[in-house]
Design a protein around this motif. Structure first.
Motif, PDB file in Angstrom:
ATOM      1  N   VAL A  40       0.867  -1.148  -0.089  1.00  0.00           N
ATOM      2  CA  VAL A  40      -0.103   0.018   0.029  1.00  0.00           C
ATOM      3  C   VAL A  40       0.816   1.386  -0.035  1.00  0.00           C
ATOM      4  N   ARG A  42       3.848   1.534  -1.423  1.00  0.00           N
ATOM      5  CA  ARG A  42       4.507   1.813  -2.294  1.00  0.00           C
ATOM      6  C   ARG A  42       3.604   2.215  -3.699  1.00  0.00           C
ATOM      7  N   LEU A  43       2.074   1.921  -3.555  1.00  0.00           N
ATOM      8  CA  LEU A  43       1.211   2.547  -4.193  1.00  0.00           C
ATOM      9  C   LEU A  43       0.854   4.111  -3.989  1.00  0.00           C
ATOM     10  N   GLU A  44       1.079   4.287  -2.493  1.00  0.00           N
ATOM     11  CA  GLU A  44       1.173   5.633  -2.060  1.00  0.00           C
ATOM     12  C   GLU A  44       2.035   6.702  -2.810  1.00  0.00           C
ATOM     13  N   SER A  46       3.381   5.978  -5.846  1.00  0.00           N
ATOM     14  CA  SER A  46       2.968   6.147  -7.082  1.00  0.00           C
ATOM     15  C   SER A  46       1.648   7.074  -7.256  1.00  0.00           C
ATOM     16  N   VAL A  48      -1.207   7.129  -5.479  1.00  0.00           N
ATOM     17  CA  VAL A  48      -2.338   6.630  -5.563  1.00  0.00           C
ATOM     18  C   VAL A  48      -3.050   6.612  -4.169  1.00  0.00           C
ATOM     19  N   ARG A  50      -4.130   6.314  -0.492  1.00  0.00           N
ATOM     20  CA  ARG A  50      -4.325   5.094   0.399  1.00  0.00           C
ATOM     21  C   ARG A  50      -5.713   4.336   0.558  1.00  0.00           C
ATOM     22  N   GLY A  53      -5.467   2.256  -2.708  1.00  0.00           N
ATOM     23  CA  GLY A  53      -4.434   1.281  -2.724  1.00  0.00           C
ATOM     24  C   GLY A  53      -5.112   0.404  -1.735  1.00  0.00           C
ATOM     25  N   VAL A  57      -5.414  -3.596  -2.996  1.00  0.00           N
ATOM     26  CA  VAL A  57      -4.644  -4.834  -2.555  1.00  0.00           C
ATOM     27  C   VAL A  57      -5.687  -5.806  -1.787  1.00  0.00           C
TER      28      VAL A  57
END
Length: 334
Positions: A40, A42-44, A46, A48, A50, A53, A57
């Motif tokens: 999560v 890592r998506l933040e 990028s 994205v 939370r 994300g 996930v």
């Protein structure tokens, strides 16, 4: 005050003993949430949000679990029932196998082994205690399904509220020490999360290799045994060895050649996993000396069973980090 303290201790003991399964579910959900948190984050990074994300996930996790129950559970139930129904025949085949005949010629152990097997199979409580009985397999699966649902829901809540839980916990520390506590806590949770992801990858590779190998050499119940091997692979250090012994014993019911054809490549794979795969996957997660890891796994398994064995190494890593950063650093300052 002493009476109140004793009463509270007895109350806590009563609560723990009566909701032990719920505590295991909570521990498993928190463990999974810590493992998903790095994804999560890592998506933040990028860009994205939370919540989005977490939704992505958790959706992937739910999809994997649903696919597992839809495709593998019927096969596992069928093969488990077949194992229970054929257990006496497997014992007889093993006693008549060339391997056991050769062993009996050297050590004369047939009478003793036959007596022990007959006594075990005659004891319905013993057989039912291991597998839950043929009729109990469905009950176990339904209970596992309910437990999985509870763990998934708790994982969602923990994953969504993890930053808030951390901020609340940091406020318990003195203001002067709060930045240091926050840095240590973030390092510990990061290490635990990376360890969970790494151990899941190792278990997936282990179970897949074992399943392919069993399918090639015609070991019976390859789907069920592949699932068991993957679960055992989550247990550090000893899980692979237990899986090798278990599958090799079942392969002996076919013949010693089948057992040998499975055992040799699988043991070779365990060496490759121990020296090449696991270090490369785990190099960013935890660093625990071998002796400490063995002691931690044994202690965790004795206290909390499989869950204790799973969390033993990251817990040991967290304790070692605290000792290094707090006590040893304080002594150096003195």
């Amino acid at each position: 005050m002493t009476s109140v303290g004793v009463g509270l201790a007895l109350l806590a003991f009563f609560i723990v003993t009566n909701v032990g399964e719920l505590l295991v579910w909570i521990g498993a959900a928190l463990f999974i949430a810590l493992g998903l948190d790095p994804v999560v984050r890592r998506l933040e990074l990028s860009h994205v949000p939370r919540p989005a994300g977490i939704a992505v996930v958790v959706s992937i996790l739910v999809g994997v679990v649903a696919l597992f129950f839809a495709l593998l559970i019927p096969t596992i139930v069928t093969q488990t029932s077949q194992v229970l129904a054929r257990a006496p025949g497997y014992a007889e085949d093993f006693l008549n196998s060339e391997f056991f005949v050769t062993l009996d010629d050297q050590f004369q152990v047939r009478d003793r082994v036959t007596a022990e097997i007959d006594r075990f199979l005659a004891n319905s409580d013993a057989v039912g205690g291991i597998f839950g009985g043929v009729l109990g397999v469905g009950t176990v699966i339904l209970g596992s399904l309910f437990g999985t649902l509870v763990v998934l829901v708790l994982t969602l809540y923990f994953l969504a509220s993890l930053p808030g839980m951390k901020r609340w916990a940091y406020r318990l520390a003195p203001r002067s020490r709060r930045p240091r506590v926050e840095a240590l806590a973030e390092e510990i949770t990061r290490s635990v999360g990376l360890y969970v992801i790494g151990q899941a990858c190792v278990a997936l590779l282990n179970g897949t290799f074992a399943f392919v190998l069993m399918s090639v050499v015609d070991v019976p119940f390859s789907v069920l045994l592949g699932f068991v091997v993957a679960l055992l692979a989550f247990i550090p250090l000893v899980g692979g060895t237990i899986a090798a012994v278990l599958v090799s014993l079942i392969a002996l019911t076919v013949g010693w050649e089948t057992a040998l054809l499975f055992a040799v490549p699988y043991i070779a794979y365990l060496q490759i996993e121990a020296y090449f795969i696991s270090p490369r996957i785990m190099h960013r997660a935890v660093a625990v000396p071998g002796a400490v890891a063995v002691i931690a796994v044994i202690a965790g398994g004795s206290l909390l069973g499989v869950l204790g064995a799973l969390i033993a190494i990251p817990t040991a890593a967290a304790v070692m980090l605290l000792l290094k950063e707090v006590f040893i650093a304080r002594q150096d300052d003195l």
